[in-house]
Design an enzyme around this catalytic site. Sequence first.
Site: not given
Lengths: 434, 434
Positions: A191, A193, A222-223, A278, A329, A358
């Site tokens: 994923k 970012k 995922d922007p 999300n 998420h 994370h």
Amino acid sequence: MKIKDLRIHSIAIADPPLRSSYGLHAPYALRTIIELESDDGIIGINETYGGEAPSTALHAIKKKVIGADPFRLTGLINPEMKSKRSGHDRSQTYLVPGENPLDETSRTYAAIEVACLDLIGKSIGVPVCDLIGGRVRDKVPFSAYPFYKHAGGGGEGNDQREDEYGEALSPETLVRQVKKMIDQYGFGSIKFKAGVLDPELEIETVKQMYKEFGPSVPLRMDPNSAWTVETSVKVGVALVKELSGGGYLEDPTASIPGMGAVRKKLLELGIDVPLATNVAVTSFGDIPSAVNHDAVQIILCDHHYWGGMRQVQHLAKLAETFNIGLSMHSNSHLGISLMAMAHVAAATPHLTYACDTHYPWQSAIDEVVEGGRIKIEDGCVTIPEKPGLGVTLDYDQLARGKERYTKLSYRKRDDEAEMRKHVDPTWKRILPRW
Amino acid sequence: MKIKDLRIHSIAIADPPLRSSYGLHAPYALRTIIELESDDGIIGINETYGGEAPSTALHAIKKKVIGADPFRLTGLINPEMKSKRSGHDRSQTYLVPGENPLDETSRTYAAIEVACLDLIGKSIGVPVCDLIGGRVRDKVPFSAYPFYKHAGGGGEGNDQREDEYGEALSPETLVRQVKKMIDQYGFGSIKFKAGVLDPELEIETVKQMYKEFGPSVPLRMDPNSAWTVETSVKVGVALVKELSGGGYLEDPTASIPGMGAVRKKLLELGIDVPLATNVAVTSFGDIPSAVNHDAVQIILCDHHYWGGMRQVQHLAKLAETFNIGLSMHSNSHLGISLMAMAHVAAATPHLTYACDTHYPWQSAIDEVVEGGRIKIEDGCVTIPEKPGLGVTLDYDQLARGKERYTKLSYRKRDDEAEMRKHVDPTWKRILPRW
């Protein structure tokens, strides 16, 4: 069994200078650790968003919690939560997760629910996943979560963490970051970012990742709503190969109608890169409109703000019913949250993608669970044969986290302020930026 | 804790000659009682559909059940259930509940899930409603459930039950029936089973009921798909006052598009009598189309065929999300099912209508729970301070139920055959009939 105490601990944990469209992560992320102690001395724990607002909300509910039966507490506080949960369309487009006042009650409820489940599990010797319907998997897959980042491992002054991954602001350094992460944790999906550099550079970053790891390692990008509908479509067209086959494009643009417009244009071009979210969809109230607009093909659940583990299970069934995929998420978190995420994922049949985490960005120095960091092997967290969430508190480590918190000047997450402080004094979050 | 035995008991219980659009209730209804015994000798029980098919399906899953941990069994058998649960749009328009092969796996799964929850609850001393999220109410409201009926209280030959309510095939006798039911049980709402007589007579029946009990006692009318769209609209127009204010019109016509057409025409006429269903929508797979057609404003859940208590909770959240009300369906049943219905209803926040129950139609002679029939007071079943479902088996009564079953010549419910046998040798179910 009755609850005799609710203890609320605000802590700070070092966090590297990660970038996103929201701005820059501060040197410390804030978390709240809670303990529910029963009258027979068993302690249920949980981890949730940090800083002042979540702590205040938990303190406010304390008198309902003390004296309650943990099996009945979630039912008891449900009506109150519902009455406050009036905010529909409470998108967090403009708010970082954990700082959206409209889902505060869901977050508070979730924090209590999971602590109750841990307390119950520890009391009767049963893992949490088996309390909420029974595990459908023992190993829960997570994704590598590469970020553009500045140099530094998090923390400040004499309290800095080792910069394990180094600066990464180019396609090549991002690929190196992912390689290191996959070598260490065995992740089977990525994923990424985005929303930080010019889209052309980000497209190049994804292409280089795909060249290195694809097609066997699905890629997501995922922007966080940084793009216009047109840019989103352009990226979808450019990365059709890279984001297909188990990947997705997450929140390319803001709002449900915006996402629906991207989907429509992509389909008109014969491109079936699925859109995940999300940001556009963060509550049950957002779903009818999202279905109506065919705006999202995957929803990222998160028990922390969707209202707890059982609400995530409801969401999963709803998603399955409407042929929507389910992913998970993450925010900067420690091992308690990781285990809670793993337990709810283990007991959710319709989890169709590996979960975000994370966790690789945090350091053992900050971990508050006894025995140190949770193992991620072959990209998975394995549900241990232990009761509750399977983890207990290291009180020395907790005390250090609390001390770090007391020394900090900030009490909420503000990625925009951090950007201005460390990168660009004039920076503002602009949506869409590109 | 491991499950050491699964015992499956097919029983028959006397049932009065109730009429519906499906035909006529037979002198005995069939039920299956199951026992799950743990290695420490605790017994979880449950009740589900009866006859050959449900029993065979339960026997087929027996080897998966024996040896399993009851906390993990539902997760363990979930994937298998899912793989067989392929039938979408599996409406039971033409099939009585319990005889639809497309939801057999959901029924089997549900039967096991509830028995597991009872076993768990009895093992740790916790009521089932508090195992599945915690009660949001202690008293669960049920509706009076009047039927057109022939003379007789159920049973055959020397084994006939007292005909407490007498023949009721006219508006006046129906009103008398309801009055007796409300006097005895204190019900605060009425679910009237229609689809039996000419719609004009049924309209008159509802009007007389409303005159006697309304408007403080909400009225529902359920002809089980017996009508055309036009007749449905006509009835909606005729009974706008009687079926509003907490009442509804349930499955007036067959199919989701049919229901959608009724809704549309009623709204065009400015009539907002909501439509409910447990025929057009009986599985999650039916819901997207129902939403799309605005076909139903209330769904009747039923843990027996929706796949268990947790699936009903998922359904409730889904319904809440799409602004659909939730009520509960019933079939002829004993006290175990009644308690299971009460427990899931107690732990389901979005239950917006009183539940159906056939319980007043059954006799104490047939009850298999220790201590005799469950009390319904002020129209409510109160969740007792007892573990699990709060009921245990009376083995003598169970033996009598099994004996009744062995003497019967039929092994499934066939209301059409009963009509031909007792009322009209040429009778066929015709949809729409009017």
